[in-house]
Design a protein around this motif. Structure first.
Motif, mmCIF file in Angstrom:
data_model
loop_
_atom_site.group_PDB
_atom_site.id
_atom_site.type_symbol
_atom_site.label_atom_id
_atom_site.label_comp_id
_atom_site.label_asym_id
_atom_site.label_seq_id
_atom_site.Cartn_x
_atom_site.Cartn_y
_atom_site.Cartn_z
ATOM 1 N N VAL A 1 0.856 -1.184 0.000
ATOM 2 C CA VAL A 1 0.000 0.000 0.000
ATOM 3 C C VAL A 1 0.896 1.240 0.000
ATOM 4 C CG1 VAL A 1 -1.943 -1.120 1.150
ATOM 5 C CG2 VAL A 1 -0.195 0.033 2.531
ATOM 6 N N LEU A 2 0.327 2.379 -0.375
ATOM 7 C CA LEU A 2 1.095 3.611 -0.390
ATOM 8 C C LEU A 2 1.657 3.890 0.996
ATOM 9 C CD1 LEU A 2 2.034 6.114 -1.968
ATOM 10 C CD2 LEU A 2 -0.097 7.227 -1.269
ATOM 11 N N GLY A 3 2.935 4.165 1.048
ATOM 12 C CA GLY A 3 3.612 4.482 2.301
ATOM 13 C C GLY A 3 4.665 5.544 2.065
ATOM 14 N N GLY A 4 5.485 5.752 3.055
ATOM 15 C CA GLY A 4 6.555 6.738 2.951
ATOM 16 C C GLY A 4 6.190 8.028 3.654
ATOM 17 N N ALA A 5 7.164 8.589 4.347
ATOM 18 C CA ALA A 5 6.938 9.789 5.153
ATOM 19 C C ALA A 5 6.471 10.980 4.319
ATOM 20 C CB ALA A 5 8.213 10.143 5.918
ATOM 21 N N ALA A 6 7.031 11.152 3.126
ATOM 22 C CA ALA A 6 6.611 12.285 2.290
ATOM 23 C C ALA A 6 5.193 12.085 1.773
ATOM 24 C CB ALA A 6 7.578 12.486 1.134
ATOM 25 N N SER A 7 4.808 10.842 1.545
ATOM 26 C CA SER A 7 3.436 10.562 1.109
ATOM 27 C C SER A 7 2.446 11.003 2.169
ATOM 28 C CB SER A 7 3.247 9.065 0.836
ATOM 29 O OG SER A 7 4.111 8.622 -0.162
ATOM 30 N N TYR A 8 2.635 10.513 3.378
ATOM 31 C CA TYR A 8 1.702 10.836 4.461
ATOM 32 C C TYR A 8 1.698 12.331 4.766
ATOM 33 C CZ TYR A 8 1.465 5.815 5.234
ATOM 34 O OH TYR A 8 1.278 4.470 5.082
ATOM 35 N N ALA A 9 2.878 12.925 4.837
ATOM 36 C CA ALA A 9 2.967 14.348 5.176
ATOM 37 C C ALA A 9 2.301 15.220 4.123
ATOM 38 C CB ALA A 9 4.422 14.753 5.363
ATOM 39 N N SER A 10 2.512 14.908 2.856
ATOM 40 C CA SER A 10 1.952 15.761 1.807
ATOM 41 C C SER A 10 0.435 15.624 1.712
ATOM 42 C CB SER A 10 2.605 15.472 0.459
ATOM 43 O OG SER A 10 2.343 14.147 0.032
ATOM 44 N N VAL A 11 -0.064 14.409 1.839
ATOM 45 C CA VAL A 11 -1.516 14.228 1.790
ATOM 46 C C VAL A 11 -2.168 14.909 2.992
ATOM 47 C CG1 VAL A 11 -3.386 12.529 1.883
ATOM 48 C CG2 VAL A 11 -1.456 12.171 0.336
ATOM 49 N N CYS A 12 -1.583 14.761 4.168
ATOM 50 C CA CYS A 12 -2.121 15.453 5.357
ATOM 51 C C CYS A 12 -2.063 16.967 5.188
ATOM 52 C CB CYS A 12 -1.360 15.029 6.612
ATOM 53 S SG CYS A 12 -1.688 13.347 7.122
ATOM 54 N N ALA A 13 -0.944 17.472 4.692
ATOM 55 C CA ALA A 13 -0.788 18.916 4.507
ATOM 56 C C ALA A 13 -1.788 19.460 3.497
ATOM 57 C CB ALA A 13 0.636 19.236 4.053
ATOM 58 N N SER A 14 -2.216 18.621 2.567
ATOM 59 C CA SER A 14 -3.123 19.085 1.512
ATOM 60 C C SER A 14 -4.475 19.543 2.050
ATOM 61 C CB SER A 14 -3.324 17.993 0.463
ATOM 62 O OG SER A 14 -4.146 16.944 0.957
ATOM 63 N N TYR A 15 -4.806 19.187 3.255
ATOM 64 C CA TYR A 15 -6.057 19.651 3.860
ATOM 65 C C TYR A 15 -5.969 21.112 4.316
ATOM 66 C CZ TYR A 15 -7.999 14.982 3.691
ATOM 67 O OH TYR A 15 -8.495 13.782 3.239
ATOM 68 N N PHE A 16 -4.738 21.633 4.415
ATOM 69 C CA PHE A 16 -4.536 22.981 4.937
ATOM 70 C C PHE A 16 -3.662 23.856 4.045
ATOM 71 C CE2 PHE A 16 -4.820 19.838 8.321
ATOM 72 C CZ PHE A 16 -5.956 20.273 8.980
ATOM 73 N N ALA A 17 -2.959 23.230 3.097
ATOM 74 C CA ALA A 17 -1.967 23.958 2.302
ATOM 75 C C ALA A 17 -1.861 23.338 0.914
ATOM 76 C CB ALA A 17 -0.613 23.894 3.017
ATOM 77 N N SER A 18 -0.905 23.836 0.149
ATOM 78 C CA SER A 18 -0.630 23.322 -1.195
ATOM 79 C C SER A 18 0.751 22.664 -1.185
ATOM 80 C CB SER A 18 -0.647 24.458 -2.214
ATOM 81 O OG SER A 18 -1.919 25.062 -2.242
ATOM 82 N N PRO A 19 0.819 21.357 -0.911
ATOM 83 C CA PRO A 19 2.121 20.702 -0.814
ATOM 84 C C PRO A 19 2.721 20.328 -2.156
ATOM 85 C CG PRO A 19 0.380 19.173 -0.238
ATOM 86 C CD PRO A 19 -0.273 20.495 -0.507
ATOM 87 N N SER A 20 4.039 20.327 -2.176
ATOM 88 C CA SER A 20 4.826 19.900 -3.323
ATOM 89 C C SER A 20 5.820 18.859 -2.819
ATOM 90 C CB SER A 20 5.565 21.099 -3.906
ATOM 91 O OG SER A 20 6.419 20.698 -4.945
ATOM 92 N N VAL A 21 5.856 17.704 -3.457
ATOM 93 C CA VAL A 21 6.714 16.606 -3.004
ATOM 94 C C VAL A 21 7.990 16.528 -3.829
ATOM 95 C CG1 VAL A 21 6.903 14.075 -2.876
ATOM 96 C CG2 VAL A 21 4.826 15.194 -2.123
ATOM 97 N N VAL A 22 9.106 16.310 -3.125
ATOM 98 C CA VAL A 22 10.365 15.957 -3.759
ATOM 99 C C VAL A 22 10.723 14.575 -3.233
ATOM 100 C CG1 VAL A 22 12.830 16.475 -3.960
ATOM 101 C CG2 VAL A 22 11.141 18.331 -4.021
ATOM 102 N N GLY A 23 10.793 13.612 -4.151
ATOM 103 C CA GLY A 23 11.101 12.234 -3.793
ATOM 104 C C GLY A 23 11.462 11.455 -5.041
ATOM 105 N N VAL A 24 11.594 10.142 -4.876
ATOM 106 C CA VAL A 24 11.928 9.283 -6.009
ATOM 107 C C VAL A 24 11.112 8.005 -5.906
ATOM 108 C CG1 VAL A 24 13.906 8.192 -4.839
ATOM 109 C CG2 VAL A 24 13.802 8.239 -7.336
ATOM 110 N N VAL A 25 10.635 7.541 -7.055
ATOM 111 C CA VAL A 25 9.920 6.272 -7.158
ATOM 112 C C VAL A 25 10.481 5.504 -8.347
ATOM 113 C CG1 VAL A 25 7.780 7.100 -6.086
ATOM 114 C CG2 VAL A 25 8.078 7.292 -8.572
ATOM 115 N N GLY A 26 10.135 4.219 -8.384
ATOM 116 C CA GLY A 26 10.554 3.381 -9.499
ATOM 117 C C GLY A 26 9.517 3.381 -10.606
ATOM 118 N N THR A 27 9.844 2.687 -11.675
ATOM 119 C CA THR A 27 8.928 2.585 -12.804
ATOM 120 C C THR A 27 7.706 1.729 -12.471
ATOM 121 O OG1 THR A 27 10.363 0.823 -13.653
ATOM 122 C CG2 THR A 27 10.634 3.020 -14.612
#
Length: 187
Positions: free
Chosen positions: A26-52
């Motif tokens: 399932v979707l995980g990762g600290a930036a995932s949780y933080a950005s989705v939570c922040a989206s309720y109050f702000a406009s988040p932008s994620v910097v991270g890396v994922v695979g194909t």
């Protein structure tokens, strides 16, 4: 201050077991949780890396919440995958496996817009990467960061350098004890 938040950290898959059952990949990762939570109050932008292997369906929770994914790099290979279990009170995680995959060589490089972020959240990543981001942002008004027991034990001095440059520090009780060497949380 505008309501944009730069979130830098892991976007991952989790496999989790607890008293209520288990989930696979399932979707995980600290930036995932933080950005989705922040989206309720702000406009988040994620910097991270994922695979194909990170599909449009995996991006859907971000898209649904309006999270800016311009800083989400896609590299050939598999996305970071963590597996673990939680005790009955969900307070203690036991790691079963950690497959860093493309996250192993994650090196956050910010674009000009990201460098001008006024609010920055350094999600749970290597403190050396957190310092790298701090050296790239120009004049943030507020910076928060997260850490974990692994970084406290393996890179404590670097983590303390990060702590000197932030405004908000997230850590749980056991991490606070580990970092300070003091059992009494009031002290």
């Amino acid at each position: 201050m505008n309501n944009e938040v730069l979130v830098v950290g892991s976007v991952a898959f989790d496999t989790i077991e607890n008293a209520n059952g288990s989930v696979q990949r399932v979707l995980g990762g600290a930036a995932s949780y933080a950005s989705v939570c922040a989206s309720y109050f702000a406009s988040p932008s994620v910097v991270g890396v994922v695979g194909t292997d990170f599909t449009a369906a995996d991006r859907a929770p971000f898209v649904k919440r309006g999270v800016n994914l311009d800083g989400l790099e896609v590299k050939e290979g598999k996305t970071f995958h963590w597996g673990g279990s939680y005790d009955k009170d969900f307070n203690t995680a036991v790691t079963r496996f950690t497959d860093l995959n493309v996250f192993q060589n994650f090196n956050p490089v910010l674009n000009e817009n990201q460098k001008n972020a006024k609010a920055v959240f350094l999600a749970n990543i290597d403190p050396e990467l957190q310092l790298s981001v701090l050296n790239q942002v120009k004049n943030p008004q507020i910076v928060a960061c997260d850490t974990m027991n692994f970084w406290i034990s393996s890179k404590k001095e670097t983590l303390l350098e990060v702590v000197k440059r932030i405004d908000i520090f997230f850590l749980n009780e056991s991490e606070a004890r580990q970092l300070t060497g003091e059992y009494n949380l009031i002290k």
